[in-house]
Write an enzyme that holds these catalytic residues in place. Structure first.
Site, PDB file in Angstrom:
ATOM      1  N   ASP A  75       0.864  -1.187   0.000  1.00 10.51           N
ATOM      2  CA  ASP A  75       0.000   0.000   0.000  1.00 10.51           C
ATOM      3  C   ASP A  75       0.898   1.233   0.000  1.00 10.51           C
ATOM      4  OD1 ASP A  75      -1.675   2.121   0.519  1.00 10.51           O
ATOM      5  OD2 ASP A  75      -2.842   1.077   2.048  1.00 10.51           O
ATOM      6  N   ASN A 102       3.073   3.996 -12.049  1.00  6.73           N
ATOM      7  CA  ASN A 102       1.739   4.094 -12.646  1.00  6.73           C
ATOM      8  C   ASN A 102       0.623   4.224 -11.611  1.00  6.73           C
ATOM      9  OD1 ASN A 102      -0.493   3.356 -14.760  1.00  6.73           O
ATOM     10  ND2 ASN A 102      -0.664   1.814 -13.138  1.00  6.73           N
ATOM     11  N   TYR A 168      -6.030  15.908  -7.890  1.00  6.17           N
ATOM     12  CA  TYR A 168      -5.533  15.054  -8.978  1.00  6.17           C
ATOM     13  C   TYR A 168      -4.660  15.854  -9.951  1.00  6.17           C
ATOM     14  CZ  TYR A 168      -5.512  11.725 -12.847  1.00  6.17           C
ATOM     15  OH  TYR A 168      -5.121  10.863 -13.842  1.00  6.17           O
ATOM     16  N   LYS A 172      -0.624  15.614 -10.772  1.00  2.00           N
ATOM     17  CA  LYS A 172      -0.136  15.181 -12.085  1.00  2.00           C
ATOM     18  C   LYS A 172       0.722  16.250 -12.755  1.00  2.00           C
ATOM     19  CE  LYS A 172      -1.931  11.048 -12.114  1.00  2.00           C
ATOM     20  NZ  LYS A 172      -1.056   9.861 -12.107  1.00  2.00           N
ATOM     21  N   THR A 203     -10.857   2.473 -17.952  1.00  2.16           N
ATOM     22  CA  THR A 203     -10.434   1.646 -16.811  1.00  2.16           C
ATOM     23  C   THR A 203     -11.457   1.821 -15.685  1.00  2.16           C
ATOM     24  OG1 THR A 203      -9.228   3.446 -15.766  1.00  2.16           O
ATOM     25  CG2 THR A 203      -7.991   2.118 -17.361  1.00  2.16           C
TER      26      THR A 203
HETATM   27  P1  NAP Z   1      -7.291   2.503 -11.829  1.00  2.00           P
HETATM   28  O1  NAP Z   1      -8.093   1.645 -12.719  1.00  2.00           O
HETATM   29  O2  NAP Z   1      -8.024   3.315 -10.812  1.00  2.00           O
HETATM   30  O3  NAP Z   1      -6.135   1.663 -11.126  1.00  2.00           O
HETATM   31  C1  NAP Z   1      -5.332   2.314 -10.187  1.00  2.00           C
HETATM   32  C2  NAP Z   1      -4.166   1.431  -9.829  1.00  2.00           C
HETATM   33  O4  NAP Z   1      -3.407   2.124  -8.804  1.00  2.00           O
HETATM   34  C3  NAP Z   1      -4.623   0.119  -9.287  1.00  2.00           C
HETATM   35  O5  NAP Z   1      -3.799  -0.912  -9.782  1.00  2.00           O
HETATM   36  C4  NAP Z   1      -4.427   0.293  -7.790  1.00  2.00           C
HETATM   37  O6  NAP Z   1      -4.060  -0.939  -7.199  1.00  2.00           O
HETATM   38  C5  NAP Z   1      -3.257   1.270  -7.699  1.00  2.00           C
HETATM   39  N1  NAP Z   1      -3.319   1.997  -6.424  1.00  2.00           N
HETATM   40  C6  NAP Z   1      -4.233   2.937  -6.065  1.00  2.00           C
HETATM   41  N2  NAP Z   1      -4.020   3.309  -4.784  1.00  2.00           N
HETATM   42  C7  NAP Z   1      -2.955   2.590  -4.342  1.00  2.00           C
HETATM   43  C8  NAP Z   1      -2.271   2.503  -3.112  1.00  2.00           C
HETATM   44  N3  NAP Z   1      -2.649   3.230  -2.025  1.00  2.00           N
HETATM   45  N4  NAP Z   1      -1.214   1.667  -2.999  1.00  2.00           N
HETATM   46  C9  NAP Z   1      -0.830   0.916  -4.056  1.00  2.00           C
HETATM   47  N5  NAP Z   1      -1.443   0.937  -5.251  1.00  2.00           N
HETATM   48  C10 NAP Z   1      -2.505   1.762  -5.386  1.00  2.00           C
HETATM   49  O7  NAP Z   1      -6.425   3.573 -12.664  1.00  2.00           O
HETATM   50  P2  NAP Z   1      -5.988   3.642 -14.211  1.00  2.00           P
HETATM   51  O8  NAP Z   1      -7.062   4.331 -14.952  1.00  2.00           O
HETATM   52  O9  NAP Z   1      -5.478   2.343 -14.665  1.00  2.00           O
HETATM   53  O10 NAP Z   1      -4.806   4.706 -14.079  1.00  2.00           O
HETATM   54  C11 NAP Z   1      -3.451   4.317 -13.943  1.00  2.00           C
HETATM   55  C12 NAP Z   1      -2.618   5.593 -13.950  1.00  2.00           C
HETATM   56  O11 NAP Z   1      -2.887   6.320 -15.137  1.00  2.00           O
HETATM   57  C13 NAP Z   1      -2.945   6.527 -12.797  1.00  2.00           C
HETATM   58  O12 NAP Z   1      -1.777   7.158 -12.336  1.00  2.00           O
HETATM   59  C14 NAP Z   1      -3.866   7.548 -13.431  1.00  2.00           C
HETATM   60  O13 NAP Z   1      -3.845   8.785 -12.773  1.00  2.00           O
HETATM   61  C15 NAP Z   1      -3.284   7.628 -14.822  1.00  2.00           C
HETATM   62  N6  NAP Z   1      -4.231   8.108 -15.825  1.00  2.00           N
HETATM   63  C16 NAP Z   1      -5.386   7.437 -16.092  1.00  2.00           C
HETATM   64  C17 NAP Z   1      -6.263   7.942 -17.052  1.00  2.00           C
HETATM   65  C18 NAP Z   1      -7.559   7.254 -17.398  1.00  2.00           C
HETATM   66  O14 NAP Z   1      -8.374   7.859 -18.133  1.00  2.00           O
HETATM   67  N7  NAP Z   1      -7.801   6.018 -16.949  1.00  2.00           N
HETATM   68  C19 NAP Z   1      -5.952   9.126 -17.732  1.00  2.00           C
HETATM   69  C20 NAP Z   1      -4.773   9.787 -17.435  1.00  2.00           C
HETATM   70  C21 NAP Z   1      -3.909   9.276 -16.487  1.00  2.00           C
HETATM   71  P3  NAP Z   1      -4.825  -1.627  -5.942  1.00  2.00           P
HETATM   72  O15 NAP Z   1      -6.254  -1.239  -6.015  1.00  2.00           O
HETATM   73  O16 NAP Z   1      -4.526  -3.090  -6.116  1.00  2.00           O
HETATM   74  O17 NAP Z   1      -4.106  -1.038  -4.770  1.00  2.00           O
END
Ligand code: NAP
Length: 259
Positions: A75, A102, A168, A172, A203
């Site tokens: 975590d 990530n 957020y 970023k 996602t």
């Molecule tokens: P997601 O579906 O919400 O997944 C988030 C990931 O972060 C999960 O694997 C989660 O793992 C991990 N995480 C969250 N809190 C955590 C903690 N306290 N300790 C350890 N791990 C943690 O997000 P996503 O959409 O795949 O996004 C991945 C990255 O891309 C993020 O940095 C996000 O800001 C960035 N991003 C996403 C988008 C989009 O549209 N999806 C756009 C721009 C940027 P667990 O739940 O297993 O802990």
């Protein structure tokens, strides 16, 4: 003669685009973009440590790839986690070449006045402080390897502020700036540092954000694999000329397309 030269170029390209022999740590690999990056890197020959809190999901990726992938759960809100996660990776695979920061919190749309202060701080902790501390923990292993690459996943939201997105987007934007500072600090160690700024990617995190705005996910949102392809390019020797950059990967959610 032509065929000889072309053959050599082709070999160089093939070597440049592979991750054979590389050791990668991917945070937030339990789902979404991180999972896609971890799976793509493993398919391209890397040994990959996958991190997150959801051990069941991480073990699912291990089951898919066997010895090539290991789970290093943790975590990132716990201050000791970055050191532990990096140490577990190095203990398992004997080194580290690639760190993919990530993991991130995509909070629901909420104005600062309505934000719980601890929740606001937690976003900064996971999205900014944890990546910095993971780099700090990883640098000795990256230096020992003689070369390395750090890829931070920022966001289109890091390019501009927006209502309801204060924690957020501030985190970023700072991650882009951190990328530049670290690229300067680590260039002498042959360690490249870059970041990717995705637009909307379909996602769980993205869907939850859209639900909090009372909107369905955009039909034009990207697939996580499209961002994994960008990360793959940056992680290979093909990107040896690139450091300290933020690469926009907006797909069909590029604001230019709606103007
Ligand atoms: P997601 O579906 O919400 O997944 C988030 C990931 O972060 C999960 O694997 C989660 O793992 C991990 N995480 C969250 N809190 C955590 C903690 N306290 N300790 C350890 N791990 C943690 O997000 P996503 O959409 O795949 O996004 C991945 C990255 O891309 C993020 O940095 C996000 O800001 C960035 N991003 C996403 C988008 C989009 O549209 N999806 C756009 C721009 C940027 P667990 O739940 O297993 O802990």
């Amino acid at each position: 003669m032509y065929e000889e030269v072309w053959g050599a170029c082709k070999d160089m390209t093939e070597v440049a685009m592979t991750l054979d022999g590389r050791i990668a740590l991917v945070t937030g690999a339990s789902r979404g973009i991180g999972r896609a990056i971890a799976r793509m890197f493993a398919r391209e020959g890397a040994r990959v440590a996958v991190s997150g809190r959801d051990g069941v999901a991480l073990n699912g990726i291990v089951a898919e790839f066997g010895d090539r992938v290991c789970a290093v759960p943790g975590d990132l809100s716990a201050p000791e986690s970055p050191d532990k996660i990096v140490a577990a990776t190095v203990a398992r695979f004997g080194g580290l070449n690639l760190l993919i920061n990530n993991a991130g919190v995509i909070h629901p749309a909420r104005d600062l006045a309505d934000f719980d202060p601890d929740a606001w701080r937690n976003v900064i902790e996971i999205n900014l402080v944890a990546p910095a501390m993971l780099v700090r923990a990883a640098v000795p292993a990256l230096r020992s390897a003689g070369r390395g690459h750090i890829i931070n996943i920022s966001s289109i939201g890091g390019r501009k502020g927006a209502g309801g997105r204060s924690a957020y987007r501030a985190s970023k934007a700072a991650l882009i700036n951190l990328t530049e500072s670290l690229a300067a600090e680590l260039a002498g160690d042959n360690i490249q540092v870059n970041c990717i700024c995705p637009g909307s990617v379909d996602t769980d995190g993205y869907r939850q954000l859209m639900a909090s705005r009372g909107k369905p996910p955009a039909a034009k949102a990207m697939r996580p694999e499209e961002i994994a392809e960008v990360a793959l390019f940056l992680a290979t020797d093909a990107a040896s000329a690139i450091t300290g950059t933020a690469i926009d990967a907006f797909g069909a959610t590029n604001p230019l397309l709606s103007e």
